[in-house]
Design an enzyme around this catalytic site. Structure first.
Site: not given
Length: 247
Positions: A61-63
């Site tokens: 998951l992206d930040p």
């Protein structure tokens, strides 16, 4: 963990982390997926009094995204690939009228477009025509995909332009959950490897406007739901309080 059960109390759960556990963790905003893995691995080593333990996640998951991460420990890390291949469900919002280099709000808006003509009928028409079933999408330059051994986002931050080949992904469901211009809330169920940021960018273009992702949360992986996930900090604090090296 039974995917239909409510979140079990940590005090009622028996864990064997070396033999292998599958943990549902709710990743906070601004954390990388590696941050979550690293924190859990570090706390497990300390709590169990060991130097090494395998810990991995089943899908980055992206930040700037929150939500469900499946974390595997010990021998359960061998099952990660199976979880990675499961369908994913995301909720979030897209802002029309502007594009960004990263396709989300990590970078500043670089171009502005009219959006007043967008309505629910037009959105439903475009989704039915172009965002149903198997589609071709180009991953964003600000992604972890490696080209010549280096992640694309590193090249993007240097200003390098790299040709990225399109990928075939599958959208099983794309719901417009509410339009309040310039933003649209959505829910998407998709295959492994789908970039929701690319969908936001492409949908904006197909609506004769621009678009970028302003919020993203992963709610499901297969039948596993974020409602059954542990808060990462609470889980790590519980580890420290309930395990000692002697155990």
């Amino acid at each position: 963990m039974n995917t239909d059960d409510p979140l079990p109390s940590l005090s009622d759960k028996q864990f064997n982390f070396l033999e292998g556990e599958v943990l549902l963790i709710d990743k906070p905003l601004d954390w990388t997926s590696f941050d979550v893995v690293n924190k859990i691995r570090s706390r497990l080593r300390r709590a169990l009094g060991i130097k090494k333990i395998k810990v991995g996640h089943a899908g980055t998951l992206d930040p700037m995204a929150s939500g469900l991460l499946i974390i595997c420990t010990g021998k359960a890390t061998k099952t990660i690939e199976g979880y990675q291949g499961m369908q994913k469900t995301y909720t979030g919002s897209i802002c029309f009228g502007g594009t960004t280099p990263s396709f989300d709000k990590e970078t500043e808006i670089d171009q502005k477009f009219p959006f007043e003509h967008i309505n629910n009928e037009l959105i439903e028409q475009v989704i039915a025509e172009k965002y149903t079933g198997k589609i071709e999408q180009i991953p964003p330059m600000f992604s972890a995909i490696k080209v010549d051994g280096q992640p694309l986002y590193k090249k993007a931050r240097k200003g390098e332009v790299v040709e990225v080949k399109p990928r075939t992904v599958e959208l099983f469901e794309f719901k417009n959950e509410g339009l309040e211009l310039p933003e649209m809330k959505f829910e998407i169920t998709c295959s492994k490897g789908t970039y929701i940021r690319s969908i936001a960018n492409d949908l904006g273009k197909d609506l004769n406007s621009g678009g970028h992702l302003t919020a993203l949360r992963r709610t499901k992986i297969g039948d596993y739901h974020v409602d059954n996930a542990y808060d990462v900090n609470e889980f790590c604090d519980w580890l420290e309080m309930n395990f000692t090296p002697e155990q």
